[in-house]
Scaffold this motif. Sequence first.
Motif, PDB file in Angstrom:
ATOM      1  N   ARG A  62       0.849  -1.172  -0.052  1.00 43.66           N
ATOM      2  CA  ARG A  62      -0.025   0.019  -0.050  1.00 43.66           C
ATOM      3  C   ARG A  62       0.686   1.300   0.045  1.00 43.66           C
ATOM      4  O   ARG A  62       0.544   2.167  -0.691  1.00 43.66           O
ATOM      5  N   ILE A  63       2.060   1.141   0.903  1.00 45.06           N
ATOM      6  CA  ILE A  63       2.763   2.276   0.944  1.00 45.06           C
ATOM      7  C   ILE A  63       3.646   2.563  -0.416  1.00 45.06           C
ATOM      8  O   ILE A  63       3.989   3.673  -0.985  1.00 45.06           O
ATOM      9  N   GLY A  64       3.938   1.371  -0.892  1.00 43.25           N
ATOM     10  CA  GLY A  64       4.592   1.554  -2.441  1.00 43.25           C
ATOM     11  C   GLY A  64       6.233   1.278  -2.238  1.00 43.25           C
ATOM     12  O   GLY A  64       6.789   1.193  -3.313  1.00 43.25           O
ATOM     13  N   GLY A  93       8.561  -0.698  -4.942  1.00 39.42           N
ATOM     14  CA  GLY A  93       8.385  -1.748  -5.422  1.00 39.42           C
ATOM     15  C   GLY A  93       8.607  -3.091  -4.478  1.00 39.42           C
ATOM     16  O   GLY A  93       8.375  -4.347  -4.981  1.00 39.42           O
ATOM     17  N   ALA A  94       9.678  -2.783  -3.573  1.00 35.48           N
ATOM     18  CA  ALA A  94       9.983  -3.863  -2.537  1.00 35.48           C
ATOM     19  C   ALA A  94       8.818  -4.343  -1.832  1.00 35.48           C
ATOM     20  O   ALA A  94       8.269  -3.788  -0.849  1.00 35.48           O
ATOM     21  N   THR A  95       8.529  -5.693  -2.321  1.00 35.21           N
ATOM     22  CA  THR A  95       7.189  -6.084  -1.209  1.00 35.21           C
ATOM     23  C   THR A  95       7.508  -7.736  -0.880  1.00 35.21           C
ATOM     24  O   THR A  95       8.723  -8.371  -1.456  1.00 35.21           O
ATOM     25  N   TRP A  96       6.798  -8.340  -0.286  1.00 35.34           N
ATOM     26  CA  TRP A  96       6.909 -10.040  -0.082  1.00 35.34           C
ATOM     27  C   TRP A  96       7.056 -10.589  -1.323  1.00 35.34           C
ATOM     28  O   TRP A  96       7.657 -11.675  -1.089  1.00 35.34           O
ATOM     29  N   ARG A  97       6.361 -10.256  -2.399  1.00 35.62           N
ATOM     30  CA  ARG A  97       6.300 -10.842  -3.573  1.00 35.62           C
ATOM     31  C   ARG A  97       7.618 -10.659  -4.326  1.00 35.62           C
ATOM     32  O   ARG A  97       8.144 -11.350  -5.087  1.00 35.62           O
ATOM     33  N   PRO A 256       4.810  -0.875  14.539  1.00 37.91           N
ATOM     34  CA  PRO A 256       4.098  -1.830  13.939  1.00 37.91           C
ATOM     35  C   PRO A 256       3.809  -1.979  12.446  1.00 37.91           C
ATOM     36  O   PRO A 256       3.360  -2.849  11.899  1.00 37.91           O
ATOM     37  N   ASP A 257       3.829  -0.625  11.901  1.00 38.11           N
ATOM     38  CA  ASP A 257       3.674  -0.489  10.378  1.00 38.11           C
ATOM     39  C   ASP A 257       4.959  -0.489   9.456  1.00 38.11           C
ATOM     40  O   ASP A 257       4.857  -0.585   8.327  1.00 38.11           O
ATOM     41  N   SER A 258       6.190  -1.056  10.146  1.00 42.69           N
ATOM     42  CA  SER A 258       7.348  -0.937   9.554  1.00 42.69           C
ATOM     43  C   SER A 258       7.522  -2.397   8.867  1.00 42.69           C
ATOM     44  O   SER A 258       7.080  -3.628   9.527  1.00 42.69           O
ATOM     45  N   ALA A 259       8.201  -2.411   7.752  1.00 41.78           N
ATOM     46  CA  ALA A 259       8.568  -3.926   6.882  1.00 41.78           C
ATOM     47  C   ALA A 259      10.068  -3.677   6.616  1.00 41.78           C
ATOM     48  O   ALA A 259      10.517  -2.660   5.963  1.00 41.78           O
TER      49      ALA A 259
END
Length: 271
Positions: A62-64, A93-97, A256-259
């Motif tokens: 969602r953040i991008g 574009g860095a995400t779990w996918r 909590p919103d960090s990845a």
Amino acid sequence: MVRIPGGTFLMGGDDPDGHQEDGEGPVREVRLDPFMIDPACVTNAQFATFVKETGYVTEAERIGWSFVFHQFATGGVMDAGVPGASWWAGVEGATWRSPEGPGSTIGDRQNHPVVHVSWNDATAYAAWAGKRLPTEAEWEMAARGGLERKRYPWGDDLAPKGRRRCNIWEGHFPTAPSKGTMPVKSFQPNDYGLYNVAGNVWEWTADWWGTRWEPYADNPTGPAQGTAKVIRGGSYMCHDSYCNRYRVAARTSNTPDSATGHTGFRCAALR
């Protein structure tokens, strides 16, 4: 899941090379009811099933963007970093996918831990699975595997008989080549049957961050509120030269919103 019998154990540590500012000590007595916990972190394949069935969109999506170790960034590097930690790069574009950013995939990493998941994402997955995140005390009791006051889940030696027991940084940090994550069931499990509770990826717990303790606690759940959640276990980026938090008593936190590319989770449940 693995059943942990509960009972009383000594939580925390007083390692001479520990981090007092993190609230690792004092060593204190904690009693827990029996509980269940996943033997390994949630994998990319498991998280993909959750997303397919629910349509869930992670916060990083969602953040991008999300934080990627600089050696791995495939593109989309932003003018965003972490003060004092130049090895982190904000990557669009860095995400779990796409753990390293645009063009990267998890195709050959189905049994690796899912990363770039926030505490909120992990909590959503756990609820879908009919589980929850472990409390910090549950996580530590399970990670200790029944051993008392040991540095690691297997004992006091980092590499017994010269054998590696966890996925942590090798060579000079942060310039030596990194291998990144490994499959969730790499290395020998501890005596409770838990894999990779030292190294590989940090693991979210349910608790808010705090550093004040009572000498005895019964089923503690951490502070009532806060701004950051506890993460445990260390990651593939931990190295003795700057971060030896792969010790079983070690702890740190994140919002909590960090990845990031080195944080995942495992789930727990009542027995």
